[in-house]
Structures are given as C-alpha cells and as structure tokens.
Write a protein that holds these residues in place. Structure first.
Motif, PDB file in Angstrom:
ATOM      1  N   TYR A   1      33.335  43.084  41.238  1.00  0.00           N
ATOM      2  CA  TYR A   1      34.591  42.339  41.223  1.00  0.00           C
ATOM      3  C   TYR A   1      35.789  43.249  40.951  1.00  0.00           C
TER       4      TYR A   1
ATOM      5  N   GLN B   1      51.230  29.700  34.758  1.00  0.00           N
ATOM      6  CA  GLN B   1      49.843  29.768  35.223  1.00  0.00           C
ATOM      7  C   GLN B   1      49.716  29.286  36.666  1.00  0.00           C
TER       8      GLN B   1
ATOM      9  N   ASP C   1      48.312  31.431  39.792  1.00  0.00           N
ATOM     10  CA  ASP C   1      47.160  30.975  40.592  1.00  0.00           C
ATOM     11  C   ASP C   1      47.524  30.877  42.062  1.00  0.00           C
TER      12      ASP C   1
ATOM     13  N   LEU D   1      47.424  34.247  43.739  1.00  0.00           N
ATOM     14  CA  LEU D   1      46.081  34.784  43.899  1.00  0.00           C
ATOM     15  C   LEU D   1      45.192  33.947  44.811  1.00  0.00           C
ATOM     16  N   GLU D   2      45.606  32.731  45.097  1.00  0.00           N
ATOM     17  CA  GLU D   2      44.777  31.800  45.863  1.00  0.00           C
ATOM     18  C   GLU D   2      44.276  32.382  47.191  1.00  0.00           C
TER      19      GLU D   2
ATOM     20  N   VAL E   1      39.504  34.447  45.070  1.00  0.00           N
ATOM     21  CA  VAL E   1      39.157  34.405  43.648  1.00  0.00           C
ATOM     22  C   VAL E   1      37.757  33.801  43.511  1.00  0.00           C
TER      23      VAL E   1
ATOM     24  N   HIS F   1      35.838  33.858  40.449  1.00  0.00           N
ATOM     25  CA  HIS F   1      35.678  33.222  39.138  1.00  0.00           C
ATOM     26  C   HIS F   1      37.019  33.268  38.406  1.00  0.00           C
ATOM     27  N   ARG F   2      37.219  32.278  37.548  1.00  0.00           N
ATOM     28  CA  ARG F   2      38.443  32.231  36.738  1.00  0.00           C
ATOM     29  C   ARG F   2      38.076  31.664  35.376  1.00  0.00           C
TER      30      ARG F   2
ATOM     31  N   GLU G   1      39.925  30.852  31.329  1.00  0.00           N
ATOM     32  CA  GLU G   1      41.192  30.788  30.615  1.00  0.00           C
ATOM     33  C   GLU G   1      40.967  30.247  29.213  1.00  0.00           C
TER      34      GLU G   1
ATOM     35  N   TRP H   1      40.931  36.580  36.189  1.00  0.00           N
ATOM     36  CA  TRP H   1      40.515  36.254  37.546  1.00  0.00           C
ATOM     37  C   TRP H   1      39.585  37.355  38.049  1.00  0.00           C
TER      38      TRP H   1
ATOM     39  N   LEU I   1      38.162  38.778  41.564  1.00  0.00           N
ATOM     40  CA  LEU I   1      38.344  38.743  42.999  1.00  0.00           C
ATOM     41  C   LEU I   1      37.220  39.483  43.699  1.00  0.00           C
TER      42      LEU I   1
END
Length: 441
Positions: free
Chosen positions: A374, A388, A392, A395-396, A400, A402-403, A405, A412, A414
């Motif tokens: 990753y 936030q 997001d 980065l969408e 991505v 896994h995330r 918080e 994140w 990627l």
C-alpha cells in the motif's frame, strides 16, 4: 561545569541544569560543517554542563555498510582505502596539521581492524567506527580552540538488556566517565548489551541516544540539530506549502514517529516521558530560525505524512506484547491501523516487515501478513479540525483500499502511489480548512 549525575549531592548545585545537543550526519558532512557545529557549541550557555551527541559524518555509515557487504576481501580492501582517503581529507580540513596527523593514525588503525572484526562476526563494531570518528574529530577541534572536551564512547555506559534500556546500571557506569568543567562529546547510535556486545539503535538512532543521555544526566533541555529548520506540517522537500510549527504536541510527535516520519526516531521520546526536559528541533544550517519545541500541552496541529510502501500485519488481541513494546524492541516504526475484538492490524513499512515477522516468530506469536503493498497517507488532526469530506473527495479517484479514523488521525491505504500534485492538493485543502477554522474561532 559540574558533575551532572552527582549535582543533587551538593546543596549549592541543586539548581544546575545540563543541556544535550545532538548533531546528525548532514550537520557533520564536511570540514566547514564541523566548524559550524563548533561555533554552535561555543554559543551555548557555558554555565550549564554541555553534552553533545554525534552521528557518523556525512555518508560514513553507508560507506561502512558497503564495506561490510563486499563479496570478497580484495573489494573490501579497496572500499576501506577509499573511505580512509575521504576521511583523511575531512580531518585535514578540520584540524591543525599535527593533531590531524594523530587523528588519521587512530582512524587508520580502526579501519584496518575491519576485516578482523568481520571474521569475528562483529559488524556492529564496524558500524560504530563512524560515530567514533565524529566524536574524536569534534573533541579534538574543541581542544585545539582551548576548550576542555572529552570523547566518550557510548558503549562504555549505555547498556540494554533484551532490548530494554538499563537505566540504573547505565547511570552507574556513566559516573566514572564524567569530567568536571568539560564538554562531553558522546557517540550516538551505538550501545552495548549485557554480554558486552555492540548493538546499534537503528537508523537515525542518535536522536534516541541523545534523549537517553539526557535522561541519565537529568538534562533540562535536549536540542536535535538537523538539516531542516523545524517540524513541518508535511515534508517540505515534497510539499510546496508545508508549514513550520513553533510548538508541536507531544502526543502528535509520538504518532509521527510511529508512522516513520523522518524528523524524529521512533524511540526518541520514550526516555523523556517521565522527565521534564524540553525537546527542541532546530537547523544547524540556519541556527537563527526558532525551530520547533515538542511540548506536552501544546495545541494539536494538522500534519500530513506518507509511507510510500507499507503492509498490514494482523495480530491476535490476546497476544502478550503490545505494539509499543514491539516497536521499542525491534527499533522500527509501527502504527496501529485498526482492531476488532479478535485482532489488531498494524501498519508496517515494507523495510521493517521481515524484521517484524522474524521477531514475532521467535516470540511464538501468530501473525498474518496482508500481501498487498500500500501507499499510506496519514492525516494527524488538529483539535476542532474539519475537512474530512474534502480530503476523502480528493482521494476518492485514487483507489483507496482501506480507511481508518479516530479522534487523532485518519489513515488511507491506496493501491498505488499518489502523484505529488495530488498530495499537495490534499495538504493545502487540509491546512486551509484548519486556518479558516482557527480564524473563525
């Protein structure tokens, strides 16, 4: 200057405090840098005992590693001679001729011992040469200017037992080496185990050495002199609008170290947790800059940091070792990604995976490795921060995987690296939101 270990035994000296200054390899890369460090030392308050911790000069550690890895004696000898020539030029540029000649003889002897040390299976003793070179040259440079100084090999007093620092034993060992009214120049990065074997404290381990020395002498302040003027919101080499912070929250500094941020060694802050010493990060290249103080109660700030190659390792919850203990013992950055009732997932830099898995196997601990590689992005959040959703949204489109918080950070993962342009856009979005929110308050 006074004996900083025994100062409490004399009622007149109870208010005397010591200071520790650590200089990394880039700060000692050539003769002009050694002289610049000399001037910085001489600018300090001489009424406070001065302790200096040094890394190997420039790329010396890399040169020594290359020597260790040479496939045959002939190639090794060529590499040793090349390093000797480089160091000779450095020392001639640093010291008066007679002193330089004596130093070069000592260093030549150290380098000539390398083949024997390797035959004896002592590569760490080879690596220790680099820090000893810096400590020797800097102490001789101070002496040549009429300043009392002494070189100390940290292996004479820094001791570890099965990865754990032996504070009381180390403090007892140190007392015999302290000289009054003298600047102590200490080798960073190296120590010994209880069997008197040389050990190393990991890449950038001299920061850790500095805080260990600070804890032993009950220092009032520890300054980490580096090639950047502060701790930034992101790596200024890659982020155009990275912001320097005057004060950094202690907990956030710990989180940054756990995520492998290059400013602080992962273990640097541990020795200071029970003490009252301040920690300051400053530039040895631009000492007029204020730098960044790591402060227990400083307000939290926004940080963006990345791990270009990382993996997830799953460990059952009922395993006896927690992530902080493992990170301390194997000297690598580890970060808790998430957890369920049954297991935790640890975020691990690719370079540390083999070491971690070998360690867990020796401890008879079950671990499952996610084979996916990753690109990790971590946002350490300022208090009352927002943005936030905007982060997001940026980065969408970038796959991505896994995330996770919590109140302190978002991470994140990627599938592949994020372009610098997109990283800068993410950083600027986060920082602008934080600045706007602060302004509105």
């Amino acid at each position: 200057m006074l004996n900083t270990i025994k100062r409490e035994e004399n009622s007149e000296n109870r208010n005397v405090v010591a200071q520790v200054h650590k200089f990394g390899g880039s700060s000692l890369a050539n003769a002009s840098r050694f002289h610049a460090v000399l001037e910085l030392i001489l600018q300090q308050d001489s009424n406070q005992p001065i302790w200096v911790v040094v890394s190997a000069p420039g790329d010396c550690t890399d040169d020594l590693l290359a020597i260790i890895e040479q496939p045959n004696d002939a190639d090794r000898l060529i590499a040793i001679l090349a390093l000797q020539q480089k160091l000779t030029r450095l020392i001639i540029g640093c010291l008066p001729a007679k002193i330089a000649a004596n130093c070069n003889l000592k260093i030549k002897a150290w380098l000539q011992d390398i083949p024997l040390l390797l035959r004896l299976g002592k590569p760490n003793d080879v690596l220790a040469i680099g820090e000893n070179i810096s400590a020797l040259v800097l102490s001789e440079l101070l002496l040549s200017k009429g300043v009392a100084a002494v070189k100390l090999d940290a292996r004479d007093f820094l001791y570890f037992n099965n990865y754990q620092f032996e504070f009381v034993y180390s403090q007892q060992k140190l007392i015999a080496h302290i000289q009054p009214d003298t600047i102590h120049i200490v080798t960073g990065y190296i120590a010994k185990d209880m069997a008197n074997n040389t050990i190393t404290l990991g890449r950038n381990g001299s920061d850790y050495s500095a805080t260990l020395v600070g804890s032993l002498i009950k220092a009032n302040s520890i300054s980490i002199w580096t090639d950047v003027p502060a701790i930034y919101s992101a790596d200024p080499r890659y982020f155009t609008h990275a912001q320097p912070y005057v004060a950094v929250n202690w907990q956030q500094a710990c989180l940054l170290a756990q995520l492998g941020n290059p400013v602080l060694h992962p273990r640097t802050l541990y020795p200071l947790q029970q003490g009252k010493a301040s920690l300051l990060v400053k530039s040895s290249f631009n000492s007029q800059k204020r730098g960044s103080a790591v402060v227990l109660n400083a307000k939290s700030q926004d940080f963006l940091t990345t791990i270009p190659q990382a993996q997830l390792v799953s460990v059952p919850i009922n395993d006896p070792l927690c992530i902080d203990t493992v990170a301390q013992q194997i000297q690598v950055p580890l970060s808790l990604f998430d957890q369920t009732k049954e297991q935790q997932r640890w975020l691990v830099p690719l370079a540390a995976i083999t070491l971690l898995l070998e360690y867990l196997t020796k401890k008879m601990l079950k671990a499952t490795l996610d084979p996916q590689l990753y690109f990790a992005i971590a946002w350490l959040k300022a208090e009352h921060t927002s943005g936030q959703c905007d982060a997001d949204r940026i980065l969408e489109p970038n796959r991505v995987q896994h995330r996770t918080e919590n109140d302190e950070r978002i991470i994140w993962l990627l599938a592949g690296p994020l372009a610098n342009e997109e990283l800068n856009k993410l950083h600027d979005t986060i920082l602008n939101k934080a600045i706007l929110h602060t302004t509105l308050l």
